[in-house]
Design an enzyme around this catalytic site. Structure first.
Site, PDB file in Angstrom:
ATOM      1  N   CYS A  11     116.909  17.667  44.039  1.00  7.18           N
ATOM      2  CA  CYS A  11     116.431  17.173  42.747  1.00  7.18           C
ATOM      3  C   CYS A  11     117.427  16.180  42.150  1.00  7.18           C
ATOM      4  CB  CYS A  11     116.214  18.340  41.787  1.00  7.18           C
ATOM      5  SG  CYS A  11     115.631  17.805  40.150  1.00  7.18           S
ATOM      6  N   LYS A  50     115.968  22.151  50.683  1.00 11.62           N
ATOM      7  CA  LYS A  50     115.638  20.733  50.730  1.00 11.62           C
ATOM      8  C   LYS A  50     116.840  19.951  50.226  1.00 11.62           C
ATOM      9  CE  LYS A  50     112.544  17.057  49.224  1.00 11.62           C
ATOM     10  NZ  LYS A  50     111.471  16.614  48.324  1.00 11.62           N
ATOM     11  N   ASN A 111     110.916  13.922  55.184  1.00 11.59           N
ATOM     12  CA  ASN A 111     110.266  13.581  53.921  1.00 11.59           C
ATOM     13  C   ASN A 111     110.761  12.215  53.453  1.00 11.59           C
ATOM     14  OD1 ASN A 111     110.908  14.172  50.565  1.00 11.59           O
ATOM     15  ND2 ASN A 111     108.820  14.194  51.319  1.00 11.59           N
ATOM     16  N   GLY A 112     109.853  11.459  52.844  1.00  7.29           N
ATOM     17  CA  GLY A 112     110.235  10.160  52.303  1.00  7.29           C
ATOM     18  C   GLY A 112     109.452   9.021  52.922  1.00  7.29           C
ATOM     19  N   ASP A 113     108.680   8.315  52.108  1.00  6.63           N
ATOM     20  CA  ASP A 113     107.877   7.165  52.551  1.00  6.63           C
ATOM     21  C   ASP A 113     106.769   7.539  53.531  1.00  6.63           C
ATOM     22  OD1 ASP A 113     109.388   5.593  50.930  1.00  6.63           O
ATOM     23  OD2 ASP A 113     110.514   4.585  52.514  1.00  6.63           O
ATOM     24  N   GLY A 135     104.979  14.137  49.610  1.00  7.27           N
ATOM     25  CA  GLY A 135     105.313  14.269  48.201  1.00  7.27           C
ATOM     26  C   GLY A 135     104.372  13.485  47.320  1.00  7.27           C
TER      27      GLY A 135
END
Length: 290
Positions: A11, A50, A111-113, A135
């Site tokens: 976060c 994460k 995770n990401g894009d 996400g």
């Protein structure tokens, strides 16, 4: 009621980071080990975490954090390919996710894009990760999971949802939120979700304006019947991917006799004013051709 206990050490929100929590924990690998170790010993459920690639560009330590977590009992690790300093801007660095995959034996979740079926497959192929995490791309588009699953299993990208499917999902989502939080809170929280659902659809701006005035589920039902019939002015980017290859082939067909050595062709596909990963897909096809 839960299958796992997941610790969010990714976060980036200031009020979390300033309290030494979230992605701030990546600056303290020893503490990460202590937290995961204590939880793994006490919890009967698998403990996962994460993380991000690092706190900033000078502290890219995701592989180290992943190894420490694994040594202290973590069952899996999800890696967002951006630093805390990036928040959600810029491009995710999938190479760090690949490094994490090579560093540990536990499952690694990329995770990401990941915005569509094509980018989901690319993530799996480029990083070797065991699973992917969706996400922001799922906001207003729960059909992305169907799209990705079918593409990975069959190589075919299914048609996007019809206007009626979108309407039905908005109403279903609203009913579920009201059941969970009550009508007053549910309706107000749903306003944001509906804005995502209607993004890219005809009359979206008009719907957004009206959605902020509704106070009840009955008013919401009155807003939508027949409203989305007549359709979609333009498909969302994630619902147009099946056309990317056809578009690319058409460009190649039209330009085959016009392109000189070293020429640079670029297709911009707009999604709310932003270029998308489809640009890269088309570029790659053109590079391979010429």
């Amino acid at each position: 009621p839960y299958d796992i206990i997941d610790v969010n050490m990714g976060c980036p929100v200031p009020k979390v980071v300033n309290n030494g929590e979230g992605s701030a924990l990546m600056k303290n690998p020893e503490l990460v080990g202590q937290i995961i170790g204590a939880m793994s010993k006490k919890c009967k459920k698998p403990v996962t975490l994460k993380i991000r690639t690092g706190f900033n560009d000078s502290c890219i330590n995701a592989p180290e954090i992943a190894r420490i977590a694994e040594a202290n009992g973590a069952a899996a690790v999800a890696v967002h390919g951006r630093t805390r300093e990036q928040y959600y801007s810029g491009q995710a660095d999938w190479s760090v996710i690949r490094q994490v995959k090579h560093a540990v034996q536990i499952p690694v979740i990329g995770n990401g894009d990941i915005t569509d079926a094509i980018s989901a497959k690319s993530m799996l192929e480029e990083t070797g990760c065991d699973a992917i995490m969706i996400g922001r791309a799922a906001r207003g588009n729960p059909w992305i999971f169907r799209e990705i699953s079918e593409y990975l299993n069959t190589g075919v990208i299914p048609d996007g949802p019809s206007p009626q499917e979108i309407t039905d999902m908005i109403l279903r989502h609203t009913r579920m939120l009201i059941e969970f939080k009550g009508e007053y809170t549910g309706i107000r929280e749903m306003r944001t979700h509906i804005c995502f659902y209607v993004s890219g659809l005809r009359h979206a701006n008009d719907i957004r304006r009206k959605i902020n005035t509704i106070e009840s589920y009955a008013e919401l039902e009155e807003l939508f019947p027949g409203r989305m019939d007549g359709g979609i002015a333009m498909a969302r980017k994630s619902r147009r991917n099946k056309n990317v290859e056809a578009v690319s082939n058409k460009i190649i067909e039209n330009c085959e006799n016009l392109i000189d050595t070293g020429a640079y062709i670029r297709l911009s596909v707009e999604n709310g004013g932003n270029e998308t990963d489809e640009t890269l897909v088309v570029q790659q096809m053109l590079v391979e051709k010429f």
